[in-house]
Design an enzyme around this catalytic site. Structure first.
Site, PDB file in Angstrom:
ATOM      1  N   ASP A 186      87.159 -28.670 120.547  1.00  0.00           N
ATOM      2  CA  ASP A 186      87.548 -28.198 119.178  1.00  0.00           C
ATOM      3  C   ASP A 186      88.629 -29.042 118.618  1.00  0.00           C
ATOM      4  O   ASP A 186      89.509 -29.778 119.351  1.00  0.00           O
ATOM      5  CB  ASP A 186      88.477 -26.828 119.535  1.00  0.00           C
ATOM      6  CG  ASP A 186      87.310 -25.675 120.214  1.00  0.00           C
ATOM      7  OD1 ASP A 186      88.081 -24.426 120.177  1.00  0.00           O
ATOM      8  OD2 ASP A 186      86.489 -26.099 120.783  1.00  0.00           O
ATOM      9  N   HIS A 248      84.135 -20.685 114.593  1.00  0.00           N
ATOM     10  CA  HIS A 248      85.099 -20.846 113.468  1.00  0.00           C
ATOM     11  C   HIS A 248      84.293 -21.572 112.302  1.00  0.00           C
ATOM     12  O   HIS A 248      84.871 -21.506 111.015  1.00  0.00           O
ATOM     13  CB  HIS A 248      86.117 -21.486 113.753  1.00  0.00           C
ATOM     14  CG  HIS A 248      87.436 -20.539 114.595  1.00  0.00           C
ATOM     15  ND1 HIS A 248      88.397 -20.264 113.649  1.00  0.00           N
ATOM     16  CD2 HIS A 248      87.463 -20.253 115.666  1.00  0.00           C
ATOM     17  CE1 HIS A 248      89.375 -19.276 114.580  1.00  0.00           C
ATOM     18  NE2 HIS A 248      88.710 -19.776 115.749  1.00  0.00           N
ATOM     19  N   HIS A 299      78.994 -24.655 121.877  1.00  0.00           N
ATOM     20  CA  HIS A 299      80.393 -24.415 121.610  1.00  0.00           C
ATOM     21  C   HIS A 299      80.970 -23.346 122.496  1.00  0.00           C
ATOM     22  O   HIS A 299      82.167 -23.354 123.401  1.00  0.00           O
ATOM     23  CB  HIS A 299      80.858 -23.927 120.424  1.00  0.00           C
ATOM     24  CG  HIS A 299      82.161 -23.625 120.013  1.00  0.00           C
ATOM     25  ND1 HIS A 299      83.055 -24.462 120.026  1.00  0.00           N
ATOM     26  CD2 HIS A 299      82.444 -22.336 119.888  1.00  0.00           C
ATOM     27  CE1 HIS A 299      84.217 -24.019 119.844  1.00  0.00           C
ATOM     28  NE2 HIS A 299      84.246 -22.600 119.762  1.00  0.00           N
ATOM     29  N   HIS A 482      85.771 -24.154 123.075  1.00  0.00           N
ATOM     30  CA  HIS A 482      86.090 -22.719 122.609  1.00  0.00           C
ATOM     31  C   HIS A 482      87.433 -22.357 123.403  1.00  0.00           C
ATOM     32  O   HIS A 482      88.052 -21.351 123.006  1.00  0.00           O
ATOM     33  CB  HIS A 482      85.128 -21.988 123.191  1.00  0.00           C
ATOM     34  CG  HIS A 482      84.991 -20.425 122.630  1.00  0.00           C
ATOM     35  ND1 HIS A 482      85.226 -20.210 121.229  1.00  0.00           N
ATOM     36  CD2 HIS A 482      84.344 -19.369 123.131  1.00  0.00           C
ATOM     37  CE1 HIS A 482      85.162 -18.713 121.108  1.00  0.00           C
ATOM     38  NE2 HIS A 482      84.762 -18.409 122.098  1.00  0.00           N
ATOM     39  N   ASP A 661      90.737 -13.924  92.089  1.00  0.00           N
ATOM     40  CA  ASP A 661      91.019 -15.147  90.990  1.00  0.00           C
ATOM     41  C   ASP A 661      91.953 -16.447  91.778  1.00  0.00           C
ATOM     42  O   ASP A 661      92.561 -17.213  91.328  1.00  0.00           O
ATOM     43  CB  ASP A 661      91.440 -15.078  89.705  1.00  0.00           C
ATOM     44  CG  ASP A 661      92.679 -14.104  89.828  1.00  0.00           C
ATOM     45  OD1 ASP A 661      93.385 -13.804  88.793  1.00  0.00           O
ATOM     46  OD2 ASP A 661      93.290 -13.980  90.910  1.00  0.00           O
ATOM     47  N   SER A 663      94.836 -16.372  92.714  1.00  0.00           N
ATOM     48  CA  SER A 663      95.997 -16.558  92.116  1.00  0.00           C
ATOM     49  C   SER A 663      97.419 -16.435  92.990  1.00  0.00           C
ATOM     50  O   SER A 663      98.529 -16.891  92.634  1.00  0.00           O
ATOM     51  CB  SER A 663      96.316 -15.668  90.811  1.00  0.00           C
ATOM     52  OG  SER A 663      96.398 -14.324  91.326  1.00  0.00           O
TER      53      SER A 663
END
Lengths: 756, 186
Positions: A186, A248, A299, A482, A661, A663
């Site tokens: 990782d 992930h 993993h 992991h 969006d 923001s």
């Protein structure tokens, strides 16, 4: 003494300030005394390091439970959304799939050719095909904190996507030509660790093959840069760089653990596109690597049903996210679109029988068809015997609560069933479980194989399962990642399973080392450990232990504070006479009952309690000392605060999904609806007044929108002890400044140490 | 020829009385130790014991080698010799292999706790003062390192390094009162 004095004693003869010889015996006694004290000091330091580690691991465990809450909440949403228009809009936000589906449209969507790179851009300008020099420049640029322009990002990612699509599910590597293969675990967005690995081991090349075992992103702040570097090397040395998918590498997990946020903030204009492309890339990452047909690199791990032959055959890209089991391929649609690999998405979009964003309304029999048997929620009361049977068969494939919520989601999202398609569903579920097991499982010391309730996916597998798996597949070693390990690596199962973890200082500066392993043709592992030190540079070992400890305890105090209501009831249950006092043993056992963290509370108590009166603790006073609410959240009622705090990551994730969006702001209405849904899910009352109160405190621009970061900030607790120390230091400074004559402050070094 | 002087019979060295044997230290017998800890203390020790337990299945056992560390972590500061004594003077190769559980550990700990001559702050400072050549409150770092690594229960180089890190001033001197405070504050 005779002249038999040994050279040593003469050599060690000491003299005091008057020139008189000090008898050797006194010197030795002094030495022994110091040595005794040193050994005690070292042992205490070691113990602190250990329990600090335990605290971090427990907090991670608690955090994983959080993740499960999110999934359950999403599952709940699908279960219980109603047709009311306001909620529908919110939920459609959450589950909206990208509208673009067809081939040509994907190409246009990901097109980078119309993105201009301004002249002032000083970063690398890539030309394809890439060569080693360009990659070296790229690494150098990232070392210097530059950012790659989105045009080149998209270009690089597109090339990567094209390459990954022709790779098999199982990478097969050989150590012939006496090549040593380096395997890394990782990285979690920690660029310094990758750079340190390259520094110690050299960069990937024809002579230096590498396997990267997943979890490249999330948590750390340079996930994007790590991906770009790894992909660039993959493109230049496709026969010598191997990437495995980790749990992930999943766009929904990324929402929760920081990668999405990182991309959107680094690439404000094209971030969403980049994320969409990454979503595809992740699903196309190979699943496992096998070296010399003897060593498996994966993993997470394996389960008792893991079958590599099956793994080799799956369409891995259909498994886009662990949270979304694959959509069924319905036979009638298979021939409609020429480009079969795009099929799942196209089926998704063209499905007219049940919109994906809106699950079929309740009452229609079909929509119940593929729900999990275990879900006995009251809304599902009407099941017929036949449906029961179908579901029982399917339930056998979904073992954990994780998959429970997933099957709920999948049924909500998948098109209507066709009579003969239950077969396909079974296969899909089976394959899906195989992949989950590969990416999520953890080893355990007992024999057997049980569902991994902590992570909510995969299983815990025992030494017997390892033995069986290795025999069946003619392998001799499993290398996986992991799990964070204090020394960077750890063997288990009779040295047949090796965990390798490459992100040092994962929990906090000084918490653990990272490691990588090299395998030559003899397949004997050779380890290299390291630790990024700039965070702890200048700190001695004890200072860095202190600092790590400080972070751990801060987190622990927060956790205690937000469970105040539960703890208080537990204490009051014990303190029947209402004296307000409780003895230490009871305090420890009550905490363990409430938090279930399995921590050594007795050993930790000096750090958590300031004082006891005759061995008893005034618990109300203790809560007051633990932490302070930020001024902004003073008016929020305690249990409400605790609840919101405990679910803050779920809330934050939902907010970010809703903020389409990007923001950083969401509307008051969406905010209100999210909270209402959460409160219904938690079966607790959050009245409109309370919600309004929450909003008012955070809506500082008074324009009806909430700043997500500001809102989340309100939930951070203030560390009272630090606050007080800071205040007293400030006062000291002010007093000192007032004096006109210079005074030496006693031991300023140790004071600043405290603040670290 | 001069008459041989009759040599005085050399006083035959009387058979040396066997050197008074050092009082034979009785072997440590854990069964004879009376446990005087309170229940709370025992809970505390149990928690710490668990922290040191590295068995894969959490059997609540630690190796002989860890025993000394645990006792020290709990606040005592025995010499290595004392630790070996309560362990029954095991051989070097047994240290990493032989295990003890909590019940076996308690009497060992109790014995060490009861021992006198713990060494106070003053003792410690006195010990260091021995090396204070100039009587000015400082010792030479280099000298201290040498002593710790070669005398008494020798320390390893990295242990010495860890102990002394950041303690020496620009001249390589250590103010030993501050040094002692540093060690004792931990």
């Amino acid at each position: 003494m005779g002249c038999g004095a040994t050279k040593t004693s003469k050599f060690n003869r000491r003299f005091d300030k008057d020139g008189h010889a000090i008898p050797a015996a006194i010197t030795i006694k002094a030495a022994v005394l110091i040595q005794r004290w040193y050994r005690q000091y070292a042992a205490r330091m070691e113990m602190r390091r250990r329990y600090t580690w335990n605290i971090f691991q427990s907090m991670e465990y608690a955090d994983l439970q959080d993740q499960i809450k999110l999934y359950n909440f999403l599952g709940y949403l699908m279960d219980n959304f109603t047709r009311s228009s306001s909620e529908r809009k919110l939920i459609s936000h959450i589950f909206r799939e990208n509208e673009v589906c067809r081939d040509a449209e994907w190409e246009r969507y990901f097109s980078f050719t119309n993105i201009d790179v301004p002249d002032i851009y000083a970063g690398p300008r890539l030309t394809f095909p890439l060569d080693m020099d360009q990659v070296a420049d790229l690494v150098e640029a990232f070392k210097n904190k530059q950012q790659l322009h989105s045009r080149y990002v998209l270009q690089l990612l597109l090339e990567t996507w094209r390459l990954l699509r022709v790779l098999p599910n199982i990478n097969r590597v050989s150590t012939c030509h006496s090549k040593e293969i380096t395997i890394c675990g990782d990285l979690h967005g920690q660029l310094e660790d990758l750079l340190l690995i390259f520094y110690k081991n050299g960069m990937p090349s024809l002579e230096k093959p590498y396997v990267f075992n997943g979890d490249f992103v999330d948590r750390g702040k340079d996930s994007m840069e790590i991906l770009l570097i790894l992909f660039a090397f993959l493109l230049v040395y496709p026969g010598d760089v191997y990437l495995n998918r980790g749990n992930h590498e999943d766009h929904i997990i990324n929402l929760r653990y920081g990668f999405t946020k990182e991309v959107l903030s680094k690439y404000k204009l094209h971030g969403r596109r980049i994320l969409k492309l990454l979503q595809k890339i992740f699903s196309w990452l190979p699943l496992v690597t096998v070296i010399d047909q003897r060593v498996l690199i994966v993993h997470g791990g394996v389960s008792d049903t893991t079958d590599l032959a099956l793994i080799a055959r799956v369409d891995r890209h259909r498994y886009v996210s662990s949270l979304r089991p694959p959509k069924k391929k319905t036979p009638s649609r298979i021939n409609v679109y020429a480009n079969s690999e795009r099929l799942p998405e196209t089926v998704l979009c063209k499905n007219t029988m049940g919109s994906l964003t809106f699950p079929k309304p309740f009452g229609a029999r079909d929509s119940f068809q593929r729900r999990s048997l275990q879900d006995f929620s009251s809304t599902m009361a009407r099941t017929l015997e036949g449906e029961f049977e179908v579901r029982r068969r399917q339930a056998e494939f979904s073992l954990s609560s994780f998959s429970k919520s997933h099957s709920i989601l999948s049924t909500a999202l998948s098109p209507d069933s066709e009579p003969d398609s239950s077969q396909l569903t079974d296969n899909s579920n089976d394959e899906w479980k195989q992949i989950l097991d590969l990416l999520w499982s953890d080893p355990m010391s007992q024999d057997g194989c049980i569902p991994n309730e902590v992570r909510g996916g995969g299983c815990y597998w025992g030494p017997d399962v390892t033995e069986d798996f290795l025999n069946r597949h003619n392998l001799q070693l499993i290398i996986r990642s992991h799990e964070c390990k204090q020394d960077g690596y750890e063997f288990c199962h009779n040295r047949k399973v090796l965990t390798i973890f490459s992100a040092s200082n994962y929990y906090e500066a000084g918490s653990n080392r990272g490691a990588f392993v090299r395998l030559g043709p003899d397949l004997v592992p050779y380890f290299v450990q390291y630790q990024v030190t700039h965070m702890t540079r200048g700190l001695s070992f004890p200072q860095s232990v202190k600092r790590t400890e400080h972070t751990a305890f801060k987190a622990l105090r927060e956790l205690l504070f937000v469970h105040k209501s539960d703890l208080l009831s537990a204490f009051q249950e014990i303190d029947k006479e209402n004296t307000g006092l409780i003895c230490l043993n009871d305090w420890a056992s009550a905490i363990e009952r409430v938090l279930h963290l399995d921590l050594p509370w007795q050993v930790l108590h000096p750090q958590l309690l300031s004082s006891t009166k005759e061995g008893k603790l005034d618990y109300q006073g203790w809560f007051r000392d633990l932490a302070l609410k930020k001024p902004r959240s003073q008016h929020i009622e305690q249990t409400m605060l605790e609840t919101l705090y405990r679910h803050r990551s779920t809330l934050e994730t939902i907010f970010r999904i809703v903020d389409t969006d990007n923001s950083g702001l969401i509307t008051f209405e969406d905010f209100r609806q999210t909270l209402k849904l959460l409160s219904a899910y938690l079966k607790m009352e959050i009245s409109d007044e309370v919600i309004n109160g929450l909003v008012i405190s955070t809506d500082t621009n008074n324009d009806g929108s909430i700043d997500i970061d500001e809102f989340m900030e309100a939930f951070r607790l203030v560390d009272k002890s630090r606050l007080e120390r800071g205040q007293s230091l400030l006062k000291l400074k002010q007093d000192t400044d007032k004096c006109l004559t210079s005074q030496t402050v006693d031991n300023p070094a140790s004071q600043t140490e405290d603040l670290l | 020829m001069a008459p041989k002087k009759k040599e005085e019979p050399k006083p035959v060295a009387a058979p040396k009385p066997p050197e008074p044997e050092p009082p034979k230290e009785p072997e440590f017998n854990p069964a004879e130790v009376k446990i005087e800890f309170t229940a709370e203390q025992i809970e505390d020790f149990k928690d710490a014991f668990q922290l040191f337990d590295r068995t894969p299945t959490n059997e609540m056992k630690i190796t002989y080698a860890q025993c000394g560390d645990l006792i020290r972590a709990l606040g005592q500061n025995p010499t290595n010799a004392e630790v070996m004594y309560v362990l029954g003077k095991p051989k070097a190769e047994e240290m990493q292999v032989k295990m003890l559980d909590f019940e076996q550990f308690l009497p060992l700990h109790q014995h060490i706790c009861k021992a006198k001559d713990r060494g106070t702050f003053e003792d410690f400072v006195e010990g260091l003062r021995v090396f204070d050549k100039e009587g000015n409150g400082t010792v030479m770092g280099a000298e201290l390192r040498h002593v710790l690594a070669t005398l008494g229960e020798k320390m390893k180089e990295d242990e010495v390094e860890q102990l002394m890190a950041g303690q020496e001033d620009a001249n390589g001197c250590i103010n030993y009162e501050a040094f002692v405070k540093h060690i004792m504050a931990g």
